[in-house]
Design a protein around this motif. Structure first.
Motif, short mmCIF file in Angstrom:
data_model
loop_
_atom_site.label_atom_id
_atom_site.label_comp_id
_atom_site.label_asym_id
_atom_site.label_seq_id
_atom_site.Cartn_x
_atom_site.Cartn_y
_atom_site.Cartn_z
N ALA A 273 0.84 -1.21 0.00
CA ALA A 273 0.00 0.00 0.00
C ALA A 273 0.87 1.25 0.00
O ALA A 273 0.57 2.25 -0.69
N LEU B 1 -6.34 1.71 2.55
CA LEU B 1 -6.12 0.61 1.60
C LEU B 1 -5.90 -0.71 2.34
O LEU B 1 -6.43 -1.75 1.93
N SER C 267 -8.38 1.50 -4.75
CA SER C 267 -7.58 2.43 -5.56
C SER C 267 -8.45 3.19 -6.56
O SER C 267 -8.32 4.42 -6.70
#
Length: 277
Positions: A44, A82, A158
């Motif tokens: 990440a 994330l 994302s």
């Protein structure tokens, strides 16, 4: 613009593949949770450094307030978001169709609001792929495993962040993204908190997620129907809610809490009846 979009998606694709490989290795060798967290965090971090457009420098809320974040705090917060999505998608992958249907709905929504034709084409491709995966997953002929769940968590998060930060045909608020991903993320946080309070390892597999509890009451098909209808309803309304998006998020949280309470009460009553009989 096309070059910039292509560069961004290369970074997203590479890191999605990396986290997917991590999941495959985890499936085979059952990695310990400390290493998994470190590896997911590292990937990440690589992604946020590679694609700085993902970084959350501010959180614009639909009720009119904006939270400004420094580059460092914004990067750390984005990495944590994330990581949470990767872990929560993996935790939610406990019944056929669950994670795939959720991603399918979200990519339809993100394709509808995308103004960049490059990202719109990618969303449409992913919708087609996820549709095929969903059919075979429901037949029991295809399973995501840790690799697929990790990859979809990273990819969906994302693209959602790019939709928020870069361009969209409507105003996307921070609470819009939270609304889209509320079910897996909030259930993950709830489970981690409850396990920690009971001195259990929060990252070991157990059957205490919301979908596990619902399956005990209504079975997997009705549980999938509930998740799909709920996701479609709230994600669809988010396209028109504008400055009232925070009310939808509040409603979503209340619905989750009520359902959890009702289902747990019903299970407790069933246990009492079984003990008496």
């Amino acid at each position: 613009l096309v070059f910039d979009a292509s560069t961004r998606m290369v970074g997203v694709s590479v890191c999605t593949i990396l986290v997917g490989i991590l999941g495959l290795v985890d499936d085979k060798f059952n990695l310990n949770w400390q290493f998994r967290l470190f590896a997911i965090g590292s990937i990440a971090t690589l992604l946020v450094l590679w694609v700085p457009e993902l970084r959350l420098d501010n959180l614009a809320w639909s009720f009119g307030y904006t939270t400004e974040l420094s580059p460092l705090i914004g990067s750390i917060f984005t990495i944590l978001c994330l990581m949470t999505l990767v872990i929560s998608f993996n935790m939610m992958d406990g019944f056929n169709g669950g994670v795939i249907s959720m991603c399918l709905i979200l990519f339809v929504i993100m394709a509808l609001v995308a103004t960049n034709p490059h990202r719109q084409a990618i969303c449409l491709f992913l919708i087609s792929a996820l549709g095929i995966m969903f059919v075979y997953n429901m037949k029991g002929e295809f399973f995501l495993g840790d690799g697929g769940a990790y990859a979809l968590g990273m990819l969906t998060g994302s693209v959602a962040l790019l939709t928020y930060n870069v361009d969209a045909s409507i105003t996307i608020y921070a609470d819009t993204i939270f609304l889209w991903l509320a079910f897996p993320a909030l259930d993950c946080l709830r489970v981690v908190i409850e396990r920690t309070r009971s001195n259990a390892n929060p990252f070991h597999a157990r059957r205490d997620h919301l979908h596990h509890i619902l399956i005990k009451i209504s079975g997997p098909k009705r549980t999938l129907l509930f998740f799909t209808v709920n996701m479609t309803f709230f994600a669809g309304l988010s396209l028109f809610a504008e400055t009232y998006t925070y009310l939808l998020l509040f409603m979503q949280i209340i619905i989750m809490a009520i359902i959890l309470k009702l289902v747990r009460d019903r299970l407790a009553k069933s246990k009492v009846k079984s003990a008496i009989s």
